[in-house]
Design a protein around this motif. Structure first.
Motif, PDB file in Angstrom:
ATOM      1  N   LYS A 116       5.750  41.458  29.103  1.00 16.87           N
ATOM      2  CA  LYS A 116       5.589  40.784  30.401  1.00 16.87           C
ATOM      3  C   LYS A 116       6.146  41.618  31.548  1.00 16.87           C
ATOM      4  O   LYS A 116       5.652  41.561  32.665  1.00 16.87           O
ATOM      5  N   GLU A 117       7.189  42.402  31.262  1.00 14.62           N
ATOM      6  CA  GLU A 117       7.804  43.241  32.293  1.00 14.62           C
ATOM      7  C   GLU A 117       7.266  44.673  32.272  1.00 14.62           C
ATOM      8  O   GLU A 117       7.792  45.543  32.957  1.00 14.62           O
ATOM      9  N   ASN A 118       6.227  44.891  31.475  1.00 14.96           N
ATOM     10  CA  ASN A 118       5.586  46.210  31.386  1.00 14.96           C
ATOM     11  C   ASN A 118       6.566  47.325  31.037  1.00 14.96           C
ATOM     12  O   ASN A 118       6.512  48.425  31.595  1.00 14.96           O
ATOM     13  N   ALA A 119       7.460  47.026  30.093  1.00 17.05           N
ATOM     14  CA  ALA A 119       8.406  48.030  29.632  1.00 17.05           C
ATOM     15  C   ALA A 119       7.702  49.129  28.838  1.00 17.05           C
ATOM     16  O   ALA A 119       8.194  50.249  28.746  1.00 17.05           O
ATOM     17  N   CYS A 120       6.568  48.795  28.260  1.00 12.55           N
ATOM     18  CA  CYS A 120       5.752  49.759  27.541  1.00 12.55           C
ATOM     19  C   CYS A 120       4.315  49.236  27.502  1.00 12.55           C
ATOM     20  O   CYS A 120       4.041  48.120  27.917  1.00 12.55           O
ATOM     21  N   GLU A 121       3.429  50.059  26.995  1.00 11.65           N
ATOM     22  CA  GLU A 121       2.017  49.669  26.944  1.00 11.65           C
ATOM     23  C   GLU A 121       1.743  48.662  25.828  1.00 11.65           C
ATOM     24  O   GLU A 121       1.019  47.684  26.013  1.00 11.65           O
ATOM     25  N   LYS A 122       2.352  48.911  24.657  1.00  9.94           N
ATOM     26  CA  LYS A 122       2.071  48.071  23.488  1.00  9.94           C
ATOM     27  C   LYS A 122       3.261  48.109  22.537  1.00  9.94           C
ATOM     28  O   LYS A 122       3.988  49.099  22.476  1.00  9.94           O
ATOM     29  N   ILE A 123       3.438  47.011  21.782  1.00 11.30           N
ATOM     30  CA  ILE A 123       4.502  46.940  20.782  1.00 11.30           C
ATOM     31  C   ILE A 123       3.892  46.642  19.415  1.00 11.30           C
ATOM     32  O   ILE A 123       3.069  45.732  19.279  1.00 11.30           O
ATOM     33  N   LEU A 124       4.308  47.430  18.420  1.00 11.03           N
ATOM     34  CA  LEU A 124       3.948  47.165  17.029  1.00 11.03           C
ATOM     35  C   LEU A 124       5.135  46.444  16.410  1.00 11.03           C
ATOM     36  O   LEU A 124       6.188  47.046  16.176  1.00 11.03           O
ATOM     37  N   LEU A 125       4.996  45.150  16.192  1.00  9.36           N
ATOM     38  CA  LEU A 125       6.080  44.302  15.698  1.00  9.36           C
ATOM     39  C   LEU A 125       6.003  44.270  14.175  1.00  9.36           C
ATOM     40  O   LEU A 125       5.047  43.743  13.603  1.00  9.36           O
ATOM     41  N   VAL A 126       7.028  44.826  13.522  1.00 12.60           N
ATOM     42  CA  VAL A 126       6.953  45.074  12.080  1.00 12.60           C
ATOM     43  C   VAL A 126       7.816  44.092  11.295  1.00 12.60           C
ATOM     44  O   VAL A 126       9.004  43.923  11.568  1.00 12.60           O
ATOM     45  N   GLY A 127       7.196  43.439  10.309  1.00 13.88           N
ATOM     46  CA  GLY A 127       7.936  42.508   9.472  1.00 13.88           C
ATOM     47  C   GLY A 127       7.004  41.557   8.737  1.00 13.88           C
ATOM     48  O   GLY A 127       5.796  41.818   8.624  1.00 13.88           O
ATOM     49  N   LYS A 128       7.543  40.459   8.253  1.00 12.58           N
ATOM     50  CA  LYS A 128       6.760  39.489   7.494  1.00 12.58           C
ATOM     51  C   LYS A 128       5.725  38.839   8.412  1.00 12.58           C
ATOM     52  O   LYS A 128       6.067  38.096   9.320  1.00 12.58           O
ATOM     53  N   GLU A 129       4.463  39.118   8.125  1.00 18.46           N
ATOM     54  CA  GLU A 129       3.361  38.771   9.022  1.00 18.46           C
ATOM     55  C   GLU A 129       3.284  37.288   9.339  1.00 18.46           C
ATOM     56  O   GLU A 129       3.167  36.899  10.506  1.00 18.46           O
ATOM     57  N   GLU A 130       3.344  36.454   8.329  1.00 18.40           N
ATOM     58  CA  GLU A 130       3.203  35.012   8.545  1.00 18.40           C
ATOM     59  C   GLU A 130       4.320  34.476   9.430  1.00 18.40           C
ATOM     60  O   GLU A 130       4.082  33.652  10.326  1.00 18.40           O
ATOM     61  N   VAL A 131       5.536  34.937   9.188  1.00 15.24           N
ATOM     62  CA  VAL A 131       6.687  34.480   9.972  1.00 15.24           C
ATOM     63  C   VAL A 131       6.540  34.903  11.425  1.00 15.24           C
ATOM     64  O   VAL A 131       6.764  34.108  12.348  1.00 15.24           O
ATOM     65  N   LEU A 132       6.159  36.152  11.647  1.00  8.82           N
ATOM     66  CA  LEU A 132       6.068  36.685  13.002  1.00  8.82           C
ATOM     67  C   LEU A 132       4.938  36.027  13.795  1.00  8.82           C
ATOM     68  O   LEU A 132       5.115  35.687  14.974  1.00  8.82           O
ATOM     69  N   LYS A 133       3.806  35.837  13.168  1.00  8.75           N
ATOM     70  CA  LYS A 133       2.681  35.217  13.872  1.00  8.75           C
ATOM     71  C   LYS A 133       2.985  33.772  14.246  1.00  8.75           C
ATOM     72  O   LYS A 133       2.605  33.305  15.323  1.00  8.75           O
ATOM     73  N   LYS A 134       3.696  33.079  13.379  1.00  4.71           N
ATOM     74  CA  LYS A 134       4.076  31.700  13.670  1.00  4.71           C
ATOM     75  C   LYS A 134       5.052  31.651  14.844  1.00  4.71           C
ATOM     76  O   LYS A 134       4.945  30.784  15.723  1.00  4.71           O
ATOM     77  N   GLU A 135       5.996  32.598  14.884  1.00  2.00           N
ATOM     78  CA  GLU A 135       6.977  32.635  15.970  1.00  2.00           C
ATOM     79  C   GLU A 135       6.319  33.026  17.285  1.00  2.00           C
ATOM     80  O   GLU A 135       6.668  32.498  18.354  1.00  2.00           O
ATOM     81  N   LEU A 136       5.360  33.938  17.228  1.00  8.21           N
ATOM     82  CA  LEU A 136       4.669  34.385  18.439  1.00  8.21           C
ATOM     83  C   LEU A 136       3.835  33.273  19.078  1.00  8.21           C
ATOM     84  O   LEU A 136       3.565  33.309  20.285  1.00  8.21           O
TER      85      LEU A 136
END
Length: 336
Positions: free
Chosen positions: A26-46
């Motif tokens: 949201k603050e444009n700190a970078c172009e893109k983030i690759l968020l690495v970890g347990k997929e189901e948990v991360l997608k639910k949190e997002l």
């Protein structure tokens, strides 16, 4: 800049990492983030957040390296599909410009060494921090990677710190000082005395002599070097002192109504000091000497600290520090 972020490194993972990633985007700190970890948990949190879904990509990793796991064995054999190792591999394989983790510092260092390696002719990597001073920030290294050092290691730390200060902070001929118990060249242990003599004749390093711990935060020098044992003790002491001072101030303010009025009037000053001394403002420490841009954040990092670590890593990757460090060490036969 694309940043790979280990989503299971902090004490309260993955909550700070997910929120921090969203804030960074949201603050444009970078172009893109690759968020690495347990997929189901991360997608639910997002799903809890509103953000540009094209700028955060979840990369599945089934394992987590904890603070209790042994650093080298966990990343070498049993934890190859951990969020930490996969974060490092994304950077190694060119899919990310930098890697960030708030996990076990030893494991982050081990994963970076095993998968990315050191810059050619760099003998030992060092952990670099940005020490808050009266005149901005001073680069300090090593603060924990190498408990036992030789004079040659410290000379290389001086070189790495100089390049870091030069290309990240844009300081021409940064002043380098050796942390010691006195300013005189004869002070200190054998390591300090031998390093002093080597730095005096080392070309291209603006060595200004010894500096005592009480002087380091004045900001008169740009780079402070020391072995990892001394650096880590100093870092932890400064962190503890800052916390204790603020706690003592709060206790005294509560006891006196006049002090409470004074505190209200001085609130902007307190906020400035708190921000100045807060490790979360930079978010992480660079593993200097690694052949990549790898940042290790504090295990207690909150979302703000993670956001700042992402921003910080992107700025370092953009600064050209790594490319210039490679160029110097790889072309210098004197460093072997």
């Amino acid at each position: 800049m694309i940043i790979a972020l280990d989503a299971f490194g902090t004490d309260h993972a993955p909550l700070p990492e997910v929120e921090g990633a969203v804030l960074a985007i949201k603050e444009n700190a970078c172009e893109k983030i690759l968020l690495v970890g347990k997929e189901e948990v991360l997608k639910k949190e997002l799903e809890k957040y509103y953000y540009d879904t094209n700028r955060i990509e979840v990369i599945n990793a089934s394992q987590v390296v904890t603070m209790d796991d042994k650093a080298s064995s966990s990343v070498r054999k049993s934890m190859k599909d951990s969020s930490l190792v996969q974060t490092i591999l994304l950077h190694k394989n060119g899919l990310a410009d930098a890697a960030v983790s708030a996990g076990n510092t030893g494991a982050v260092m081990a994963a970076a060494l095993l998968n990315i390696g050191r810059i050619k002719n760099v003998m030992r990597p060092a952990i670099s921090i940005h020490l808050p001073t009266l005149k901005g920030n001073t680069v300090m290294l090593d603060v924990g990677a190498n408990v036992d050092c030789t004079p040659d290691y410290l000379v290389q730390f001086a070189r790495l710190g100089s390049l870091y200060s030069q290309f990240f902070y844009k300081i021409d001929q940064p002043k380098v000082a050796l942390l010691n118990i006195g300013e005189e060249s004869v002070k200190g242990n054998e390591l300090a005395k031998k390093t002093y003599q080597l730095l005096l004749v080392e070309p291209g390093i603006n060595f200004v002599g010894n500096i005592e711990g009480k002087e380091a935060m004045k900001g008169e020098v740009n780079v402070v070097i020391c072995d990892g044992f001394v650096g880590n003790v100093m870092l932890k002491t400064l962190e503890g002192a800052a916390i204790s001072i603020f706690r003592m101030m709060k206790e005294q303010i509560k006891k006196d109504w006049i002090a409470k009025i004074g505190a209200m009037l001085s609130f902007p000053v307190y906020q400035y000091l708190k921000k100045k001394l807060d490790h979360s403002e930079h978010g992480g420490a660079l593993l200097t000497g690694i052949n990549g841009t790898v940042l290790v954040a504090h295990g207690s990092s909150n979302a703000i600290a993670i956001k700042n670590a992402v921003r910080f890593s992107a700025r370092i990757a953009e600064s050209g520090f790594l490319e210039h460090a490679r160029e110097f060490f790889e072309s210098s036969t004197s460093q072997t």
